[in-house]
Design a protein around this motif. Structure first.
Motif, short mmCIF file in Angstrom:
data_model
loop_
_atom_site.label_atom_id
_atom_site.label_comp_id
_atom_site.label_asym_id
_atom_site.label_seq_id
_atom_site.Cartn_x
_atom_site.Cartn_y
_atom_site.Cartn_z
N MET A 94 0.90 -1.43 0.01
CA MET A 94 0.02 0.15 -0.24
C MET A 94 0.94 1.38 -0.07
N ASN A 95 2.11 1.03 -0.38
CA ASN A 95 3.21 2.12 -0.53
C ASN A 95 3.53 2.78 0.83
N PHE A 96 3.43 2.00 1.98
CA PHE A 96 3.97 2.59 3.13
C PHE A 96 5.37 2.15 3.21
N PRO A 97 6.52 2.77 3.84
CA PRO A 97 7.87 2.82 3.62
C PRO A 97 8.45 1.81 4.46
N PHE A 98 8.12 0.60 4.04
CA PHE A 98 9.04 -0.69 4.71
C PHE A 98 9.84 -1.20 3.80
N ALA A 99 11.35 -1.65 4.36
CA ALA A 99 12.32 -1.79 3.50
C ALA A 99 12.33 -3.26 3.19
N GLU A 100 11.79 -4.06 3.93
CA GLU A 100 12.07 -5.55 3.92
C GLU A 100 11.51 -6.03 2.67
N GLU B 146 0.87 9.28 7.84
CA GLU B 146 -0.66 9.78 8.39
C GLU B 146 -1.73 8.72 8.30
N LEU B 147 -1.68 8.09 7.15
CA LEU B 147 -2.69 6.98 7.04
C LEU B 147 -2.42 5.54 7.63
N GLU C 32 -4.97 -0.92 11.59
CA GLU C 32 -6.26 -1.49 12.43
C GLU C 32 -7.00 -2.35 11.38
N ARG C 33 -7.21 -1.76 10.23
CA ARG C 33 -8.03 -2.66 9.31
C ARG C 33 -7.35 -4.14 9.34
N SER D 161 -8.30 3.81 0.92
CA SER D 161 -8.10 4.62 2.12
C SER D 161 -6.62 4.94 2.31
N THR D 162 -5.73 4.46 1.43
CA THR D 162 -4.28 4.64 1.96
C THR D 162 -3.61 5.70 0.64
N VAL D 163 -4.45 6.19 0.07
CA VAL D 163 -4.04 7.24 -1.05
C VAL D 163 -3.63 8.50 -0.19
N ASN D 164 -2.49 8.77 -0.38
CA ASN D 164 -2.05 10.10 0.23
C ASN D 164 -1.88 11.52 -0.39
#
Length: 168
Positions: free
Chosen positions: A34-40, A100-101, A107-108, A165-168
């Motif tokens: 969902m494009n959150f910045p995780f490097a794994e 932010e999101l 939670e979801r 819901s994750t579009v920044n």
């Protein structure tokens, strides 16, 4: 140097607790998709996308006392759950603000079962294919789980909702 560790501790802190190693793997993978910045880095594994890097980071966070791992014997298996310790809370002060999101996404994800997240993450692993090909791949690599058409539809709907819901 420990910035990626801090992101994982922050992820677990936002969730309050994550029940299951598999569930944690899938939650981080889906958040990454969902494009959150995780490097794994992830590879397809027996239970869907799996990151050895994430496993090592979680182990190291436990060894440093920043995460607590609780083992519960469920008879035929052991369930692991993770939460941030008091010392881990102080470590999180070194982490930047989470995107932010991210909280709503976590939670979801945390509300869903490991089985469902395994389906969602496996579909996302094949998201470069069209929908019919994704379903066919899942039926091949996850044939023992016998995912129904309804489960597939629910998973695709969930992915679309997360993307919205994750579009920044």
């Amino acid at each position: 140097m420990l910035q990626e560790h801090a992101k994982i501790a922050q992820f677990i802190s936002i969730a309050n607790e994550v029940n299951g190693r598999k569930k944690l793997q899938k939650m981080v993978y889906i958040a990454k998709k969902m494009n959150f910045p995780f490097a794994e880095k992830y590879e397809l594994h027996m239970y869907g996308p799996y990151s050895e890097e994430l496993t090592l980071r979680v182990e190291e966070l436990c060894e440093m006392g920043f995460l607590a791992e609780q083992c519960t014997d469920k008879g035929s298996y052991v369930r692991y759950s993770y939460h941030v310790t008091e010392e881990g809370g102080r470590f999180l002060e070194t982490a930047g603000e989470p995107p932010e999101l991210l909280g709503a996404c976590i939670e979801r994800l945390n509300e869903k079962s490991s089985r469902f997240l395994e389906l969602v993450s496996t579909l996302l692993y094949f998201d470069h294919l069209d929908r019919e090909e994704q379903v066919a791949k899942v039926h091949i690599v996850k044939n023992k789980l016998n995912f129904s058409d309804e489960e597939m539809t629910n998973a695709f709907d969930f992915i679309a909702e997360l993307q919205q819901s994750t579009v920044n």
